[in-house]
Design a protein around this motif. Sequence first.
Motif, PDB file in Angstrom:
ATOM      1  N   TYR A  89      59.576 -47.580  59.569  1.00 26.37           N
ATOM      2  CA  TYR A  89      59.934 -48.996  59.446  1.00 26.37           C
ATOM      3  C   TYR A  89      60.923 -49.193  58.298  1.00 26.37           C
ATOM      4  N   ASN A  90      60.656 -48.588  57.161  1.00 25.95           N
ATOM      5  CA  ASN A  90      61.569 -48.723  56.025  1.00 25.95           C
ATOM      6  C   ASN A  90      62.939 -48.129  56.347  1.00 25.95           C
ATOM      7  N   ALA A  91      62.956 -46.962  56.996  1.00 33.92           N
ATOM      8  CA  ALA A  91      64.230 -46.338  57.364  1.00 33.92           C
ATOM      9  C   ALA A  91      65.018 -47.213  58.325  1.00 33.92           C
ATOM     10  N   VAL A  92      64.330 -47.781  59.314  1.00 36.29           N
ATOM     11  CA  VAL A  92      65.007 -48.649  60.285  1.00 36.29           C
ATOM     12  C   VAL A  92      65.531 -49.924  59.613  1.00 36.29           C
ATOM     13  N   MET A  93      64.760 -50.480  58.693  1.00 39.11           N
ATOM     14  CA  MET A  93      65.216 -51.690  57.994  1.00 39.11           C
ATOM     15  C   MET A  93      66.440 -51.399  57.131  1.00 39.11           C
ATOM     16  N   ILE A  94      66.518 -50.207  56.572  1.00 39.54           N
ATOM     17  CA  ILE A  94      67.678 -49.849  55.748  1.00 39.54           C
ATOM     18  C   ILE A  94      68.870 -49.501  56.629  1.00 39.54           C
ATOM     19  N   PHE A  95      68.702 -48.532  57.537  1.00 39.60           N
ATOM     20  CA  PHE A  95      69.829 -48.023  58.310  1.00 39.60           C
ATOM     21  C   PHE A  95      70.180 -48.897  59.516  1.00 39.60           C
ATOM     22  N   GLY A  96      69.251 -49.720  59.962  1.00 39.70           N
ATOM     23  CA  GLY A  96      69.549 -50.632  61.059  1.00 39.70           C
ATOM     24  C   GLY A  96      70.276 -51.886  60.604  1.00 39.70           C
ATOM     25  N   ASN A  97      70.384 -52.076  59.299  1.00 45.88           N
ATOM     26  CA  ASN A  97      71.058 -53.250  58.747  1.00 45.88           C
ATOM     27  C   ASN A  97      72.185 -52.848  57.795  1.00 45.88           C
ATOM     28  N   VAL A  98      72.830 -51.718  58.083  1.00 44.66           N
ATOM     29  CA  VAL A  98      73.966 -51.281  57.275  1.00 44.66           C
ATOM     30  C   VAL A  98      75.124 -52.242  57.500  1.00 44.66           C
ATOM     31  N   SER A  99      75.750 -52.629  56.411  1.00 40.89           N
ATOM     32  CA  SER A  99      76.905 -53.526  56.487  1.00 40.89           C
ATOM     33  C   SER A  99      77.958 -53.042  55.495  1.00 40.89           C
ATOM     34  N   PRO A 100      79.182 -53.536  55.614  1.00 42.77           N
ATOM     35  CA  PRO A 100      80.202 -53.139  54.633  1.00 42.77           C
ATOM     36  C   PRO A 100      79.802 -53.494  53.190  1.00 42.77           C
ATOM     37  N   GLU A 101      79.012 -54.552  53.030  1.00 42.11           N
ATOM     38  CA  GLU A 101      78.617 -54.989  51.689  1.00 42.11           C
ATOM     39  C   GLU A 101      77.588 -54.048  51.060  1.00 42.11           C
ATOM     40  N   ASN A 102      76.676 -53.505  51.838  1.00 43.27           N
ATOM     41  CA  ASN A 102      75.618 -52.677  51.246  1.00 43.27           C
ATOM     42  C   ASN A 102      75.800 -51.181  51.497  1.00 43.27           C
ATOM     43  N   TYR A 103      76.848 -50.799  52.217  1.00 49.24           N
ATOM     44  CA  TYR A 103      76.988 -49.400  52.614  1.00 49.24           C
ATOM     45  C   TYR A 103      77.168 -48.459  51.428  1.00 49.24           C
ATOM     46  N   LYS A 104      77.878 -48.880  50.413  1.00 47.11           N
ATOM     47  CA  LYS A 104      78.066 -48.028  49.238  1.00 47.11           C
ATOM     48  C   LYS A 104      76.714 -47.700  48.593  1.00 47.11           C
ATOM     49  N   PHE A 105      75.853 -48.702  48.480  1.00 48.48           N
ATOM     50  CA  PHE A 105      74.520 -48.502  47.908  1.00 48.48           C
ATOM     51  C   PHE A 105      73.677 -47.601  48.811  1.00 48.48           C
ATOM     52  N   VAL A 106      73.693 -47.868  50.130  1.00 49.61           N
ATOM     53  CA  VAL A 106      72.917 -47.064  51.079  1.00 49.61           C
ATOM     54  C   VAL A 106      73.380 -45.614  51.018  1.00 49.61           C
ATOM     55  N   ARG A 107      74.662 -45.413  50.992  1.00 51.63           N
ATOM     56  CA  ARG A 107      75.209 -44.044  50.966  1.00 51.63           C
ATOM     57  C   ARG A 107      74.804 -43.308  49.682  1.00 51.63           C
ATOM     58  N   ALA A 108      74.760 -44.030  48.576  1.00 49.22           N
ATOM     59  CA  ALA A 108      74.431 -43.397  47.291  1.00 49.22           C
ATOM     60  C   ALA A 108      72.945 -43.098  47.143  1.00 49.22           C
ATOM     61  N   THR A 109      72.077 -43.888  47.775  1.00 46.56           N
ATOM     62  CA  THR A 109      70.650 -43.749  47.485  1.00 46.56           C
ATOM     63  C   THR A 109      69.770 -43.396  48.673  1.00 46.56           C
ATOM     64  N   ALA A 110      70.016 -43.948  49.833  1.00 44.95           N
ATOM     65  CA  ALA A 110      69.021 -43.899  50.908  1.00 44.95           C
ATOM     66  C   ALA A 110      69.056 -42.646  51.778  1.00 44.95           C
ATOM     67  N   TYR A 111      70.133 -41.898  51.793  1.00 42.71           N
ATOM     68  CA  TYR A 111      70.203 -40.745  52.681  1.00 42.71           C
ATOM     69  C   TYR A 111      69.270 -39.616  52.256  1.00 42.71           C
ATOM     70  N   SER A 112      68.706 -39.699  51.054  1.00 44.03           N
ATOM     71  CA  SER A 112      67.771 -38.669  50.602  1.00 44.03           C
ATOM     72  C   SER A 112      66.445 -38.728  51.358  1.00 44.03           C
ATOM     73  N   MET A 113      66.174 -39.829  52.067  1.00 42.62           N
ATOM     74  CA  MET A 113      64.933 -39.934  52.837  1.00 42.62           C
ATOM     75  C   MET A 113      65.074 -39.296  54.222  1.00 42.62           C
ATOM     76  N   LEU A 114      66.230 -38.701  54.488  1.00 45.59           N
ATOM     77  CA  LEU A 114      66.506 -38.091  55.791  1.00 45.59           C
ATOM     78  C   LEU A 114      66.596 -36.579  55.670  1.00 45.59           C
ATOM     79  N   GLY A 115      66.288 -35.881  56.755  1.00 45.90           N
ATOM     80  CA  GLY A 115      66.539 -34.454  56.822  1.00 45.90           C
ATOM     81  C   GLY A 115      68.043 -34.221  56.800  1.00 45.90           C
ATOM     82  N   SER A 116      68.492 -33.015  56.463  1.00 48.99           N
ATOM     83  CA  SER A 116      69.918 -32.768  56.250  1.00 48.99           C
ATOM     84  C   SER A 116      70.771 -32.990  57.503  1.00 48.99           C
ATOM     85  N   ASP A 117      70.318 -32.532  58.682  1.00 51.63           N
ATOM     86  CA  ASP A 117      71.128 -32.732  59.893  1.00 51.63           C
ATOM     87  C   ASP A 117      71.147 -34.202  60.317  1.00 51.63           C
ATOM     88  N   VAL A 118      70.030 -34.908  60.144  1.00 44.92           N
ATOM     89  CA  VAL A 118      69.982 -36.339  60.466  1.00 44.92           C
ATOM     90  C   VAL A 118      70.886 -37.104  59.508  1.00 44.92           C
TER      91      VAL A 118
END
Length: 190
Positions: free
Chosen positions: A74-103
């Motif tokens: 649910y948390n992953a979907v709320m973060i990655f399902g609501n990516v926008s140009p305004e928050n993408y820099k933050f998502v890219r810097a912090t949130a991808y660590s919750m994913l496996g490397s290929d994902v």
Amino acid sequence: MDVSKFREVSDQLAGRLSVSLITIALLSLVIVLQQFFINSRSEIVIERPMFQDDREIKYVRDQLTESVAVVWAYNAVMIFGNVSPENYKFVRATAYSMLGSDVSARLKIAHDRQVLKMNEQKISITFIPEDAQFDEKTGVVTITGIRLIRSLAKDEKESKPQRDKYQYQVTIALMGFRPYVDDWKEGTLE
């Protein structure tokens, strides 16, 4: 120079340093004991996780529980399902660590394209979840909801947003007590 004044200041500083060293030693001991306690436990319960105030999460070492899988997906979907140009820099810097490397690699490419498309077409994409289902055998959490696509162009701001039934299928894996997203599928429902 007054040597007695110098010795008085030196003694006071030495006393403060001793208190600091004792405090640091005690805090280090507490951290070591806490780490030992956590490592010796096979189960941890967190009372109020983010976005899920009504229930607790039960972590079991190297064993995926429904509560962990649903909240993490649910948390992953709320973060990655609501990516926008305004928050993408933050998502890219912090949130991808919750994913496996290929994902992570796949989603970064997809999100780069999505953000570029959103900027070019002047649109906003939001996901509103409605239901989450967990398949215990596969570890897949299916989250369905509505994806809204709105125009941000000045002449089209009053138009109705496009509403699609949308679904995410998120596979959660566990390494020790650390959950991560192991697979990610998404798409429009017919």
